[in-house]
Design a protein around this motif. Structure first.
Motif, mmCIF file in Angstrom:
data_model
loop_
_atom_site.group_PDB
_atom_site.id
_atom_site.type_symbol
_atom_site.label_atom_id
_atom_site.label_comp_id
_atom_site.label_asym_id
_atom_site.label_seq_id
_atom_site.Cartn_x
_atom_site.Cartn_y
_atom_site.Cartn_z
ATOM 1 N N PRO A 86 11.342 51.918 11.666
ATOM 2 C CA PRO A 86 12.690 51.401 11.463
ATOM 3 C C PRO A 86 13.659 52.055 12.444
ATOM 4 C CG PRO A 86 11.684 52.038 9.391
ATOM 5 C CD PRO A 86 10.794 52.550 10.484
ATOM 6 N N THR A 87 14.634 51.294 12.875
ATOM 7 C CA THR A 87 15.630 51.793 13.817
ATOM 8 C C THR A 87 16.891 52.124 13.038
ATOM 9 O OG1 THR A 87 14.681 50.318 15.469
ATOM 10 C CG2 THR A 87 16.837 51.236 15.962
ATOM 11 N N GLU A 88 17.437 53.311 13.278
ATOM 12 C CA GLU A 88 18.654 53.742 12.592
ATOM 13 C C GLU A 88 19.777 52.717 12.760
ATOM 14 O OE1 GLU A 88 19.581 56.670 10.891
ATOM 15 O OE2 GLU A 88 17.459 57.224 10.817
ATOM 16 N N ASN A 89 20.371 52.305 11.663
ATOM 17 C CA ASN A 89 21.556 51.432 11.666
ATOM 18 C C ASN A 89 21.386 50.170 12.493
ATOM 19 O OD1 ASN A 89 22.968 53.376 10.092
ATOM 20 N ND2 ASN A 89 23.313 54.551 11.963
ATOM 21 N N PRO A 91 19.322 46.143 12.594
ATOM 22 C CA PRO A 91 18.568 45.188 11.777
ATOM 23 C C PRO A 91 17.133 44.979 12.268
ATOM 24 C CG PRO A 91 20.031 44.024 13.256
ATOM 25 C CD PRO A 91 20.305 45.498 13.440
ATOM 26 N N THR A 92 16.769 45.574 13.391
ATOM 27 C CA THR A 92 15.430 45.369 13.928
ATOM 28 C C THR A 92 14.649 46.678 13.963
ATOM 29 O OG1 THR A 92 16.161 45.716 16.205
ATOM 30 C CG2 THR A 92 16.182 43.438 15.374
ATOM 31 N N CYS A 93 13.351 46.555 14.167
ATOM 32 C CA CYS A 93 12.445 47.705 14.224
ATOM 33 C C CYS A 93 11.660 47.654 15.527
ATOM 34 C CB CYS A 93 11.446 47.640 13.073
ATOM 35 S SG CYS A 93 12.165 47.602 11.437
ATOM 36 N N ALA A 94 10.948 48.720 15.777
ATOM 37 C CA ALA A 94 9.986 48.770 16.876
ATOM 38 C C ALA A 94 8.614 49.032 16.260
ATOM 39 C CB ALA A 94 10.344 49.880 17.861
ATOM 40 N N ALA A 95 7.563 48.703 17.002
ATOM 41 C CA ALA A 95 6.210 48.916 16.494
ATOM 42 C C ALA A 95 5.280 49.328 17.624
ATOM 43 C CB ALA A 95 5.685 47.646 15.834
ATOM 44 N N GLU A 96 4.255 50.074 17.244
ATOM 45 C CA GLU A 96 3.128 50.360 18.119
ATOM 46 C C GLU A 96 1.941 49.616 17.532
ATOM 47 O OE1 GLU A 96 2.522 54.598 19.694
ATOM 48 O OE2 GLU A 96 3.383 54.817 17.695
ATOM 49 N N ILE A 97 1.103 49.061 18.386
ATOM 50 C CA ILE A 97 -0.053 48.339 17.878
ATOM 51 C C ILE A 97 -1.339 48.894 18.488
ATOM 52 C CG2 ILE A 97 1.267 46.228 17.464
ATOM 53 C CD1 ILE A 97 -0.204 45.048 19.974
ATOM 54 N N ALA A 98 -2.441 48.554 17.833
ATOM 55 C CA ALA A 98 -3.771 48.883 18.336
ATOM 56 C C ALA A 98 -4.733 47.833 17.783
ATOM 57 C CB ALA A 98 -4.185 50.270 17.882
ATOM 58 N N TYR A 99 -5.887 47.735 18.411
ATOM 59 C CA TYR A 99 -6.904 46.798 17.954
ATOM 60 C C TYR A 99 -8.269 47.343 18.321
ATOM 61 C CZ TYR A 99 -5.238 45.425 22.614
ATOM 62 O OH TYR A 99 -4.774 45.441 23.900
ATOM 63 N N LEU A 122 4.628 40.694 12.569
ATOM 64 C CA LEU A 122 5.605 41.756 12.822
ATOM 65 C C LEU A 122 6.985 41.177 13.111
ATOM 66 C CD1 LEU A 122 3.433 44.120 15.040
ATOM 67 C CD2 LEU A 122 4.080 44.463 12.644
ATOM 68 N N GLU A 123 7.023 40.116 13.895
ATOM 69 C CA GLU A 123 8.308 39.497 14.233
ATOM 70 C C GLU A 123 8.918 38.776 13.040
ATOM 71 O OE1 GLU A 123 10.230 36.521 17.584
ATOM 72 O OE2 GLU A 123 8.075 36.475 17.251
ATOM 73 N N ARG A 124 8.114 37.971 12.361
ATOM 74 C CA ARG A 124 8.617 37.128 11.273
ATOM 75 C C ARG A 124 8.959 37.926 10.017
ATOM 76 N NH1 ARG A 124 4.037 34.204 10.136
ATOM 77 N NH2 ARG A 124 3.546 35.778 8.585
ATOM 78 N N ASP A 125 8.082 38.827 9.615
ATOM 79 C CA ASP A 125 8.229 39.482 8.321
ATOM 80 C C ASP A 125 8.897 40.850 8.378
ATOM 81 O OD1 ASP A 125 6.866 37.263 7.421
ATOM 82 O OD2 ASP A 125 4.972 38.309 7.098
ATOM 83 N N LEU A 126 8.902 41.489 9.548
ATOM 84 C CA LEU A 126 9.394 42.860 9.622
ATOM 85 C C LEU A 126 10.506 43.050 10.645
ATOM 86 C CD1 LEU A 126 5.867 44.326 9.295
ATOM 87 C CD2 LEU A 126 7.698 44.665 7.648
ATOM 88 N N CYS A 127 10.984 41.978 11.243
ATOM 89 C CA CYS A 127 12.090 42.028 12.199
ATOM 90 C C CYS A 127 11.827 42.979 13.359
ATOM 91 C CB CYS A 127 13.392 42.403 11.500
ATOM 92 S SG CYS A 127 13.868 41.221 10.225
ATOM 93 N N VAL A 128 10.574 43.045 13.793
ATOM 94 C CA VAL A 128 10.235 43.880 14.942
ATOM 95 C C VAL A 128 10.752 43.199 16.201
ATOM 96 C CG1 VAL A 128 8.318 44.768 16.333
ATOM 97 C CG2 VAL A 128 8.269 44.993 13.841
#
Length: 176
Positions: A86-89, A91-99, A122-128
């Motif tokens: 989550p990003t402070e203050n 509405p969006t977040c950042a993410a790291e991914i792996a597979y 991630l984009e649709r449900d978590l506002c990444v």
């Protein structure tokens, strides 16, 4: 000539019931050519790990740990995962991914489809809004996969997290 439909790739949130199939898929030595890990050796311990990963929050209660088993038709072939920060203050977040997918599934578009499905979640449900991935610089197949999905190589100095090796390539994707 009638072409058959491509193989069905789907994601299932991690559950302890995936442990036996994932344990088998993760025995593939090819998976560990580019990551600093080794195959699980104890099914009971791995089942407990899968059960812990059903909880989508990191122990800090702030970051999200999201793990999905990748199903190809009726077979679990690996997993995709994301850590959402989550990003402070904002509405969006950042993410790291792996597979990680069994080598028998490579070259068939399965990793691309599974990773794309994860990105859509991630984009649709978590506002990444920004997704990062670090990949060993010798893993050309994985770098190409990330680039096909719209990731760009960036300077490691701008990578905001600390869990990458000196010989990793850092890639970033900004979502609309």
């Amino acid at each position: 000539m009638i072409q058959s439909d491509p193989e069905k790739v789907s994601l299932e949130p991690f559950h302890r019931s995936h442990a036996v199939a994932l344990f088998a898929a993760l025995q593939d030595p090819a998976l560990y050519a580019f990551i600093d890990d080794s195959p699980p050796t104890d099914l009971v311990a791995y089942t407990a790990r899968c059960a812990r990963l059903e909880n989508t929050y990191a122990p800090n209660g702030h970051d999200r740990w999201l793990n999905w088993a990748v199903r190809l038709d009726d077979t679990i072939v690996g997993y995709v995962q994301a850590t959402v920060y989550p990003t402070e203050n904002a509405p969006t977040c950042a993410a790291e991914i792996a597979y990680a997918l069994h080598s028998a599934s490579l070259g068939r578009g399965i990793a691309t489809r599974a990773t794309q499905q994860m990105i859509e979640i991630l984009e649709r449900d978590l506002c990444v809004a920004t997704i990062w991935v670090t990949i060993r610089n010798t893993n050309l197949r994985s770098i190409a996969l990330a680039q096909r999905l719209g990731f760009s190589i960036v300077a490691s100095a701008i990578y905001p997290y600390s869990n990458f090796a000196e010989d990793d390539v850092v890639l970033r994707k900004a979502l609309p």
